[in-house]
Design an enzyme around this catalytic site. Structure first.
Site, PDB file in Angstrom:
ATOM      1  N   ALA A  18       8.776   0.849 -18.711  1.00  0.00           N
ATOM      2  CA  ALA A  18       9.653   0.110 -17.795  1.00  0.00           C
ATOM      3  C   ALA A  18      11.054   0.698 -17.695  1.00  0.00           C
ATOM      4  CB  ALA A  18       9.744  -1.352 -18.237  1.00  0.00           C
ATOM      5  N   ARG A  23      18.521   9.165 -16.678  1.00  0.00           N
ATOM      6  CA  ARG A  23      18.828  10.521 -17.132  1.00  0.00           C
ATOM      7  C   ARG A  23      18.024  11.581 -16.369  1.00  0.00           C
ATOM      8  NH1 ARG A  23      18.378   9.206 -23.484  1.00  0.00           N
ATOM      9  NH2 ARG A  23      17.269   7.392 -22.678  1.00  0.00           N
ATOM     10  N   GLN A  83       8.406  -6.271 -17.270  1.00  0.00           N
ATOM     11  CA  GLN A  83       9.663  -6.569 -17.974  1.00  0.00           C
ATOM     12  C   GLN A  83      10.723  -6.710 -16.878  1.00  0.00           C
ATOM     13  OE1 GLN A  83      11.502  -3.340 -20.084  1.00  0.00           O
ATOM     14  NE2 GLN A  83      12.606  -4.694 -21.483  1.00  0.00           N
ATOM     15  N   GLY A 150      16.695   8.462 -32.700  1.00  0.00           N
ATOM     16  CA  GLY A 150      16.988   7.602 -33.844  1.00  0.00           C
ATOM     17  C   GLY A 150      16.638   8.360 -35.125  1.00  0.00           C
ATOM     18  N   ASN A 236      13.507  12.526 -21.537  1.00  0.00           N
ATOM     19  CA  ASN A 236      14.512  11.664 -20.910  1.00  0.00           C
ATOM     20  C   ASN A 236      15.205  12.342 -19.746  1.00  0.00           C
ATOM     21  OD1 ASN A 236      14.229   9.459 -22.798  1.00  0.00           O
ATOM     22  ND2 ASN A 236      15.200  10.808 -24.283  1.00  0.00           N
ATOM     23  N   LYS A 343      -9.949  26.854   2.331  1.00  0.00           N
ATOM     24  CA  LYS A 343      -9.812  25.400   2.143  1.00  0.00           C
ATOM     25  C   LYS A 343     -11.089  24.705   2.590  1.00  0.00           C
ATOM     26  CE  LYS A 343      -9.084  22.378   5.026  1.00  0.00           C
ATOM     27  NZ  LYS A 343      -8.740  21.532   6.170  1.00  0.00           N
ATOM     28  N   ALA A 372     -11.001  41.813   8.015  1.00  0.00           N
ATOM     29  CA  ALA A 372      -9.566  41.565   7.841  1.00  0.00           C
ATOM     30  C   ALA A 372      -9.011  40.758   9.014  1.00  0.00           C
ATOM     31  CB  ALA A 372      -8.827  42.889   7.746  1.00  0.00           C
ATOM     32  N   ASN A 378      -9.549  25.717  13.111  1.00  0.00           N
ATOM     33  CA  ASN A 378     -10.260  24.487  12.744  1.00  0.00           C
ATOM     34  C   ASN A 378      -9.567  23.231  13.237  1.00  0.00           C
ATOM     35  OD1 ASN A 378      -8.102  24.968  10.969  1.00  0.00           O
ATOM     36  ND2 ASN A 378      -9.024  23.692   9.387  1.00  0.00           N
TER      37      ASN A 378
END
Ligand code: UD1
Ligand code: MG
Length: 451
Positions: A18, A23, A83, A150, A236, A343, A372, A378
């Site tokens: 949450a 940052r 939250q 921490g 972060n 593709k 070539a 398409n």
């Protein structure tokens, strides 16, 4: 499932997602940023599923519809809790209050911004709970760059407290054992402990890390499990996102090489979380694999190729400078050369498309040669149409195949043709102006001009 016996203990995983992406400086929620082709949240949810959590609940912020959608896409039966105010990590965990109250033996609290944790480490944390003997297990790691994390305050090896970077004293800041943030909690005692955490700190936030002192002051045991630094890297900001990507890439490359692929310059190859390279595949430097690519045994992927959502058969040669887009499905021994884009097309065994081509929404038969500069036309600006080329056909250079169109087996197309109607098997299709030659014309023209 992991080879760990949890003696039938149930586990609820709580995924904190949450947080603001302040940052990151991003319009997108932090946990939806990608690593190796999928979101950080997806990495975490997949590891949890592998670790065998019985139930997962994802804590999201308000207006986080995209995070919810991603969570559901990866783990369909994940629960969601919101939250509403971001008041800290302990407050976020309590958004799962109702789920916790249903009663689980173990709780795993994990951060969606700590995406590289291995399932084995989740299992290790649960094991360290010792069947409820410890009320809390914090996950620590050693680092030379502890800034921002921490710190684990240890006395004679015992965990006394976790001090947030902001709240730490000069001496505490020198501690190199950091808090990864993740915790395992004894499910029966968790709500009482979480409820006792206050917000008397510089940020007025409810820090989950305070659960250590809360537990200890109630006479409960706590412990630390230690993880490798590269697993618990927290993301972060963009620099940490890049560091996590580098880490994950190193892992994926090592796995590909263990599986029998040669990466000539591993550090220049970008893989996706799900890239599958067969045995004896060789990848030259500077190749990018997007998600959903598999390459069959013995194939050769040459430099500067970009592949995404593509299946390459065995012993194919791709590139240099090839682009395979989603739905490119190449059989064995296909050659795709430089500046060729494929593709949503099937290419049959031994077919060659070696130079400067676009093949989209097409099927190309086995052993066909595409000259070539051949282009399948398409798209008319509104809809997509298919081109079907049979086996053993030969398409002359610089042809435009205007879809929908079919070229039969063994047919020939003359160079420079614009083919707008079907060509029968074994026929020659030719669609260009006849050559004209006017003998002496040029000389006569020059003489006329000189007068
Ligand atoms: C946290 C830890 C820190 C640890 C570091 C490891 C706390 C108080 N601090 O700090 O000790 O070294 O992780 O990376 O736990 N979140 C919410 N709601 C909130 C706040 C955060 O869901 O109100 C979520 C975030 O989305 C994120 C996680 O909790 O996934 C951690 O929050 P973050 O703000 O990144 O904490 P750090 O400052 O990194
Ligand atoms: Mg963080």
């Amino acid at each position: 499932m992991l080879p760990l016996d949890f003696q039938g203990r149930t586990c609820l995983a709580i995924v904190l997602a949450a947080g603001e992406s302040s940052r990151m400086r991003s319009a997108r929620p932090k946990v939806l940023h990608n690593l190796a082709g999928r979101s950080m949240l997806a990495h975490v949810l997949s590891s949890l599923m592998e670790a065998g959590a019985d139930r997962t609940i994802v804590i999201v912020g308000p207006n986080h519809g995209a995070v919810v959608a991603e969570a559901k896409a990866i783990a369909r039966d994940a629960e969601i809790a919101i939250q509403t105010e971001r008041l800290g990590t302990a407050h976020a965990v309590l958004a799962a209050r109702e789920a916790i109250a249903r009663g689980y033996d173990d709780l795993l609290i994990v951060f969606a911004d700590t995406p590289l944790v291995r399932p084995e480490t989740f299992a290790k944390m649960r094991k360290a709970l010792g069947g409820g003997q410890n009320a809390v297990v914090a996950l620590g790691f050693k680092t030379k760059q502890p800034a921002g994390y921490g710190r684990l305050i240890l006395e004679d090896g015992a965990l006394k407290a976790i001090r947030e970077d902001r709240e730490a004293s000069e001496t505490e800041r020198n501690i190199e054992i950091c808090n990864a943030g993740l915790m395992a909690l004894d499910g029966n005692r968790a709500l009482a402990l979480l409820g006792a955490i206050g917000n008397a700190n510089s940020q007025k936030e409810y820090y989950l890390t305070d659960i250590i002192t809360v537990a200890r002051s109630s006479g409960l045991d706590v412990a630390a499990a230690i993880a490798a630094e590269d697993e618990v890297l927290g993301v972060n900001d963009r620099a940490q996102l890049a560091a996590a990507e580098a880490n994950l890439q190193a892992r994926l490359r090592a796995k590909a090489m263990r599986g029998g692929a040669t990466l000539i310059d591993p550090s220049s190859v970008t893989l996706a979380f799900d890239t599958v390279l067969g045995r004896d595949v060789v990848v030259e430097p500077h190749v990018v694999f997007g998600r959903g690519v598999s390459v069959g045994e013995g194939s050769f992927i040459r430099s500067f190729s970009h592949l995404e959502g593509a299946a390459v058969g065995q012993n194919a040669i791709i590139g240099p400078f090839a682009r395979l887009r989603p739905g490119a499905d190449l059989a064995h021994d296909v050659h795709i050369g430089n500046f060729v884009e494929v593709k949503a097309s099937e290419v049959g065994a031994g077919a060659k498309i070696n130079h400067l081509s676009y093949i989209g929404d097409a099927s190309i038969g086995a052993k066909t040669n595409i000259g070539a500069g051949t282009i399948t036309c398409n798209y008319d600006g509104f809809s997509k149409f298919r081109t079907e080329v049979g086996a053993h056909a030969f398409i002359g250079s610089n042809s435009a195949l205007v879809a929908p169109v079919k070229i039969g087996d063994g047919a020939y197309i003359g160079s420079g043709s614009v083919i707008t109607q079907d060509v029968a098997p074994d026929a020659l299709g030719l669609a260009r102006a006849r050559p004209i030659e006017k003998p002496g014309w040029a000389k006569a023209f020059r003489e006329k001009k000189r007068k």
